[in-house]
Design a protein around this motif. Structure first.
Motif, PDB file in Angstrom:
ATOM      1  N   ASN A 178      47.692  28.226  32.392  1.00 49.12           N
ATOM      2  CA  ASN A 178      47.978  27.314  33.492  1.00 49.12           C
ATOM      3  C   ASN A 178      47.739  27.936  34.865  1.00 49.12           C
ATOM      4  OD1 ASN A 178      48.499  25.382  31.633  1.00 49.12           O
ATOM      5  ND2 ASN A 178      50.581  24.948  32.298  1.00 49.12           N
ATOM      6  N   LEU A 179      47.840  29.256  34.959  1.00 51.70           N
ATOM      7  CA  LEU A 179      47.392  29.910  36.189  1.00 51.70           C
ATOM      8  C   LEU A 179      45.894  29.693  36.379  1.00 51.70           C
ATOM      9  CD1 LEU A 179      49.327  33.298  35.942  1.00 51.70           C
ATOM     10  CD2 LEU A 179      49.765  31.474  37.601  1.00 51.70           C
ATOM     11  N   PHE A 180      45.151  29.849  35.313  1.00 50.72           N
ATOM     12  CA  PHE A 180      43.710  29.618  35.362  1.00 50.72           C
ATOM     13  C   PHE A 180      43.413  28.159  35.681  1.00 50.72           C
ATOM     14  CE2 PHE A 180      39.545  29.433  32.844  1.00 50.72           C
ATOM     15  CZ  PHE A 180      38.808  30.005  33.875  1.00 50.72           C
ATOM     16  N   LEU A 181      44.209  27.251  35.107  1.00 45.98           N
ATOM     17  CA  LEU A 181      44.061  25.826  35.369  1.00 45.98           C
ATOM     18  C   LEU A 181      44.165  25.536  36.862  1.00 45.98           C
ATOM     19  CD1 LEU A 181      44.145  22.803  34.242  1.00 45.98           C
ATOM     20  CD2 LEU A 181      46.626  23.063  34.324  1.00 45.98           C
ATOM     21  N   THR A 238      54.632  19.270  40.505  1.00 49.66           N
ATOM     22  CA  THR A 238      55.884  20.021  40.349  1.00 49.66           C
ATOM     23  C   THR A 238      55.862  20.880  39.090  1.00 49.66           C
ATOM     24  OG1 THR A 238      57.142  18.328  41.520  1.00 49.66           O
ATOM     25  CG2 THR A 238      58.380  19.819  40.113  1.00 49.66           C
ATOM     26  N   LEU A 239      55.342  20.333  37.998  1.00 49.86           N
ATOM     27  CA  LEU A 239      55.273  21.109  36.758  1.00 49.86           C
ATOM     28  C   LEU A 239      54.285  22.262  36.886  1.00 49.86           C
ATOM     29  CD1 LEU A 239      55.467  18.310  34.043  1.00 49.86           C
ATOM     30  CD2 LEU A 239      57.227  19.974  34.650  1.00 49.86           C
ATOM     31  N   LEU A 240      53.173  22.036  37.577  1.00 48.60           N
ATOM     32  CA  LEU A 240      52.226  23.144  37.774  1.00 48.60           C
ATOM     33  C   LEU A 240      52.867  24.221  38.643  1.00 48.60           C
ATOM     34  CD1 LEU A 240      49.435  24.336  37.287  1.00 48.60           C
ATOM     35  CD2 LEU A 240      48.632  23.114  39.328  1.00 48.60           C
ATOM     36  N   ARG A 241      53.625  23.825  39.676  1.00 46.44           N
ATOM     37  CA  ARG A 241      54.317  24.823  40.496  1.00 46.44           C
ATOM     38  C   ARG A 241      55.276  25.655  39.651  1.00 46.44           C
ATOM     39  NH1 ARG A 241      58.388  22.916  45.182  1.00 46.44           N
ATOM     40  NH2 ARG A 241      59.419  22.092  43.310  1.00 46.44           N
ATOM     41  N   LYS A 242      56.001  24.984  38.746  1.00 48.11           N
ATOM     42  CA  LYS A 242      56.929  25.703  37.869  1.00 48.11           C
ATOM     43  C   LYS A 242      56.183  26.763  37.056  1.00 48.11           C
ATOM     44  CE  LYS A 242      57.724  24.396  33.815  1.00 48.11           C
ATOM     45  NZ  LYS A 242      58.044  23.684  32.548  1.00 48.11           N
ATOM     46  N   ASP A 243      55.025  26.401  36.521  1.00 52.07           N
ATOM     47  CA  ASP A 243      54.273  27.354  35.708  1.00 52.07           C
ATOM     48  C   ASP A 243      53.718  28.499  36.547  1.00 52.07           C
ATOM     49  OD1 ASP A 243      54.893  25.809  33.572  1.00 52.07           O
ATOM     50  OD2 ASP A 243      52.884  25.036  33.217  1.00 52.07           O
ATOM     51  N   PHE A 244      53.352  28.221  37.799  1.00 52.17           N
ATOM     52  CA  PHE A 244      52.933  29.301  38.686  1.00 52.17           C
ATOM     53  C   PHE A 244      54.109  30.221  39.001  1.00 52.17           C
ATOM     54  CE2 PHE A 244      48.810  27.605  39.113  1.00 52.17           C
ATOM     55  CZ  PHE A 244      48.030  28.514  39.821  1.00 52.17           C
ATOM     56  N   ASP A 245      55.282  29.642  39.221  1.00 52.23           N
ATOM     57  CA  ASP A 245      56.469  30.482  39.450  1.00 52.23           C
ATOM     58  C   ASP A 245      56.682  31.428  38.271  1.00 52.23           C
ATOM     59  OD1 ASP A 245      56.982  29.169  41.840  1.00 52.23           O
ATOM     60  OD2 ASP A 245      58.470  27.811  40.978  1.00 52.23           O
ATOM     61  N   LEU A 246      56.625  30.875  37.064  1.00 50.19           N
ATOM     62  CA  LEU A 246      56.857  31.688  35.861  1.00 50.19           C
ATOM     63  C   LEU A 246      55.734  32.700  35.651  1.00 50.19           C
ATOM     64  CD1 LEU A 246      58.089  28.890  33.418  1.00 50.19           C
ATOM     65  CD2 LEU A 246      59.486  30.665  34.476  1.00 50.19           C
ATOM     66  N   GLY A 247      54.501  32.265  35.837  1.00 51.73           N
ATOM     67  CA  GLY A 247      53.361  33.149  35.595  1.00 51.73           C
ATOM     68  C   GLY A 247      53.307  34.306  36.565  1.00 51.73           C
ATOM     69  N   LEU A 248      53.544  34.022  37.841  1.00 45.31           N
ATOM     70  CA  LEU A 248      53.520  35.100  38.825  1.00 45.31           C
ATOM     71  C   LEU A 248      54.741  36.001  38.678  1.00 45.31           C
ATOM     72  CD1 LEU A 248      52.115  33.194  41.908  1.00 45.31           C
ATOM     73  CD2 LEU A 248      50.943  34.855  40.465  1.00 45.31           C
ATOM     74  N   ALA A 253      56.534  41.430  36.877  1.00 43.05           N
ATOM     75  CA  ALA A 253      57.252  42.262  35.911  1.00 43.05           C
ATOM     76  C   ALA A 253      56.325  43.234  35.208  1.00 43.05           C
ATOM     77  CB  ALA A 253      57.951  41.368  34.883  1.00 43.05           C
ATOM     78  N   LEU A 254      55.084  42.836  35.006  1.00 43.00           N
ATOM     79  CA  LEU A 254      54.110  43.674  34.306  1.00 43.00           C
ATOM     80  C   LEU A 254      53.223  44.460  35.261  1.00 43.00           C
ATOM     81  CD1 LEU A 254      53.145  41.085  31.537  1.00 43.00           C
ATOM     82  CD2 LEU A 254      54.484  43.181  31.222  1.00 43.00           C
ATOM     83  N   GLU A 255      53.507  44.343  36.560  1.00 41.98           N
ATOM     84  CA  GLU A 255      52.762  45.080  37.599  1.00 41.98           C
ATOM     85  C   GLU A 255      51.263  44.769  37.547  1.00 41.98           C
ATOM     86  OE1 GLU A 255      54.252  46.443  39.919  1.00 41.98           O
ATOM     87  OE2 GLU A 255      56.254  46.926  39.155  1.00 41.98           O
ATOM     88  N   VAL A 256      50.951  43.474  37.450  1.00 45.33           N
ATOM     89  CA  VAL A 256      49.555  43.029  37.448  1.00 45.33           C
ATOM     90  C   VAL A 256      49.292  42.253  38.730  1.00 45.33           C
ATOM     91  CG1 VAL A 256      47.821  41.594  36.299  1.00 45.33           C
ATOM     92  CG2 VAL A 256      49.457  42.911  34.936  1.00 45.33           C
ATOM     93  N   PRO A 257      48.394  42.723  39.603  1.00 38.96           N
ATOM     94  CA  PRO A 257      48.103  41.974  40.828  1.00 38.96           C
ATOM     95  C   PRO A 257      47.366  40.678  40.509  1.00 38.96           C
ATOM     96  CG  PRO A 257      46.599  43.832  40.605  1.00 38.96           C
ATOM     97  CD  PRO A 257      47.613  43.971  39.502  1.00 38.96           C
ATOM     98  N   MET A 258      47.742  39.587  41.205  1.00 38.03           N
ATOM     99  CA  MET A 258      47.132  38.273  40.985  1.00 38.03           C
ATOM    100  C   MET A 258      46.830  37.637  42.345  1.00 38.03           C
ATOM    101  SD  MET A 258      47.317  37.776  37.570  1.00 38.03           S
ATOM    102  CE  MET A 258      47.467  36.046  37.179  1.00 38.03           C
ATOM    103  N   ALA A 261      45.518  33.853  42.275  1.00 38.36           N
ATOM    104  CA  ALA A 261      46.565  32.957  41.786  1.00 38.36           C
ATOM    105  C   ALA A 261      47.693  32.830  42.811  1.00 38.36           C
ATOM    106  CB  ALA A 261      47.114  33.464  40.455  1.00 38.36           C
ATOM    107  N   ALA A 262      48.025  33.922  43.512  1.00 35.49           N
ATOM    108  CA  ALA A 262      49.082  33.866  44.517  1.00 35.49           C
ATOM    109  C   ALA A 262      48.709  32.914  45.644  1.00 35.49           C
ATOM    110  CB  ALA A 262      49.360  35.265  45.060  1.00 35.49           C
ATOM    111  N   LEU A 263      47.459  32.907  46.051  1.00 34.74           N
ATOM    112  CA  LEU A 263      47.013  31.989  47.091  1.00 34.74           C
ATOM    113  C   LEU A 263      47.093  30.537  46.608  1.00 34.74           C
ATOM    114  CD1 LEU A 263      45.746  31.273  49.792  1.00 34.74           C
ATOM    115  CD2 LEU A 263      43.505  31.791  48.800  1.00 34.74           C
ATOM    116  N   VAL A 264      46.631  30.298  45.395  1.00 31.72           N
ATOM    117  CA  VAL A 264      46.674  28.933  44.862  1.00 31.72           C
ATOM    118  C   VAL A 264      48.121  28.472  44.700  1.00 31.72           C
ATOM    119  CG1 VAL A 264      46.056  27.473  42.888  1.00 31.72           C
ATOM    120  CG2 VAL A 264      44.412  29.140  43.774  1.00 31.72           C
TER     121      VAL A 264
END
Length: 325
Positions: A178-181, A238-248, A253-258, A261-264
Motif C-alpha cells: 500500500n505504500l507502493f500503491l 483515510t484508509l490509505l493514510r492509516k496504512d501510510f502511518d503503519l508502514g512508515l 522501527a526497522l531503520e529503513v529510509p523511505m 513514501a514520506a512525501l506522499v
C-alpha cells in the motif's frame, strides 16, 4: 474446496468483505456471516448465507474469515463482548484479511492460541471491484500447515495466495504494497496532469499508458475514475493514510529510509484535510491539478476498466438506469 458446508464463518461484510464472501457462496460453499450493521449481512442471505447475531455464534466453525477496518474492530470481534472467544469453544482457524498493526495482530494471535485456535494473517490487495472479478491477491503468514488447510478457500476468493512466513510477515508485505500503491498513484496523477496541460485528453493519455509496458491492472481499473472524476470510494483516503502511518512506522522501527513514501504521506494527509477523507484516494489527481493551477472537468468518454469491462460516464449510467426503470 476441501471444507464442509458447516465449517466457514465470515465476520465483516462491508464493501470488501461482502465481495469476498460472495465468491465462496457462488462456488457453493455454505457460509455463516456476521456484520455489526445487520442489513449489510442480510444482503448476502439472498445468496444462501446464514446471518448470525454475534461473532460468538461462529465459534463452532472450522474456519472464520475476518474483514474489519482496524485494530479496535479486530479486538472487538475476537475478544470483546459477544466476540469469537466470549464463550466456550473457538474456530480451528481464524483468517484475518484486515489491515491492522502487527502488535494488535500478535495480541489476537496469543488470545486465540490460548483457546487452541490458530491465526492466519491474510491481508488482501485490491478493491471490491477487483474482488468481484476474482483478481484479489493475498500475502499469507502463519503456520505452514494452517496455510495449506485454508489455501483452497483463499484461492477460491481470489487469483492466488503467497505464503510469506510463520508469523506477522504478511502484515508488513501488505503495508509495503500500500505504500507502493500511494506512490504509484501520485506518480500517475502527476504525469496525467502534465499530459493534460499539454492538451492531451486524459482518456487518450491513459489509454496509451495502459497499452504500454508501463500499464498495469491498477492503472487500468483506476482509469475510469481519473477520466470521469468519479471518486466514489473503493479505498478511502483515510484508509490509505492509516496504512501510510503503519508502514512508515514499521520503516522507522526497522531503520529503513523511505523519502518518497514520506512525501506522499503528506500529500495523502492533505487529501484528507481538504475534504476527500471519505472519497477514493484517486482524488490525488485533483490536488495535483490544483497545484498546477488547473481545474479538471469530467470527460464524457467510455473507457476500459482493466478488468474486461467498459465504463460509461456516471451521467450516462444514471440515464440508462432511469430508462430501464
Amino acid at each position: 474446496m476441501g471444507t464442509t458446508a458447516a465449517q466457514v464463518g465470515w465476520i465483516g461484510t462491508g464493501r470488501m468483505g461482502a465481495a469476498m464472501c460472495r465468491r465462496l457462496l457462488e462456488r457453493g460453499q455454505a457460509v455463516a456471516v456476521y456484520n455489526r450493521t445487520r442489513a449489510k449481512a442480510e444482503a448476502l442471505a439472498e445468496q444462501g448465507a446464514k446471518v448470525v447475531e454475534r461473532p460468538a455464534d461462529l465459534a463452532g466453525c472450522g474456519v472464520v474469515f475476518v474483514t474489519v477496518a482496524g485494530d479496535g474492530d479486530l479486538e472487538a470481534v475476537v475478544s470483546g463482548p459477544g466476540g469469537l472467544l466470549a464463550e466456550e469453544g473457538a474456530p480451528r482457524l481464524v483468517v484475518d484479511c484486515s489491515t491492522v498493526s502487527a502488535e494488535e495482530s500478535e495480541r489476537v494471535r496469543k488470545a486465540l492460541a490460548e483457546r487452541g485456535s490458530t491465526l492466519l494473517v491474510a491481508p488482501v490487495s485490491g478493491n471490491p471491484k477487483v474482488a468481484r472479478a476474482g483478481r484479489l491477491t493475498m500475502a499469507v503468514s502463519g503456520p505452514a500447515w494452517a496455510y495449506e488447510e485454508a489455501r483452497p478457500l483463499l484461492d477460491a476468493i481470489g487469483s492466488g495466495s503467497t505464503w510469506v512466513g510463520e508469523g506477522e510477515e504478511a502484515r508488513l508485505v501488505k503495508l509495503c504494497h500500500n505504500l507502493f500503491l500511494g506512490v504509484v498513484s501520485q506518480a500517475l496523477a502527476e504525469v496525467t496532469v502534465l499530459a493534460e496541460r499539454a492538451g492531451v485528453r486524459r482518456a487518450d493519455f491513459l489509454g496509451y499508458l495502459n497499452r504500454s509496458v508501463m500499464g498495469s491492472v491498477f492503472s487500468g481499473y483506476k482509469t475510469p475514475q481519473l477520466v470521469h472524476l468519479d471518486f466514489e470510494a473503493t479505498f478511502t483516503s483515510t484508509l490509505l493514510r492509516k496504512d501510510f502511518d503503519l508502514g512508515l512506522g514499521a520503516a522507522r522501527a526497522l531503520e529503513v529510509p523511505m523519502p518518497v513514501a514520506a512525501l506522499v504521506h503528506q500529500l495523502v494527509q492533505r487529501l484528507v484535510g481538504e475534504g476527500f477523507a471519505d472519497q477514493d484516494f484517486a482524488a490525488l489527481l485533483v490536488l495535483q491539478a490544483r497545484a498546477a493551477g488547473m481545474t479538471l472537468e469530467p470527460e464524457d468518454r467510455e473507457v476500459e476498466d482493466g478488468l474486461g469491462g467498459v465504463v460509461a460516464p456516471p451521467a450516462r449510467r444514471d440515464q440508462q438506469a432511469s430508462n430501464e426503470a
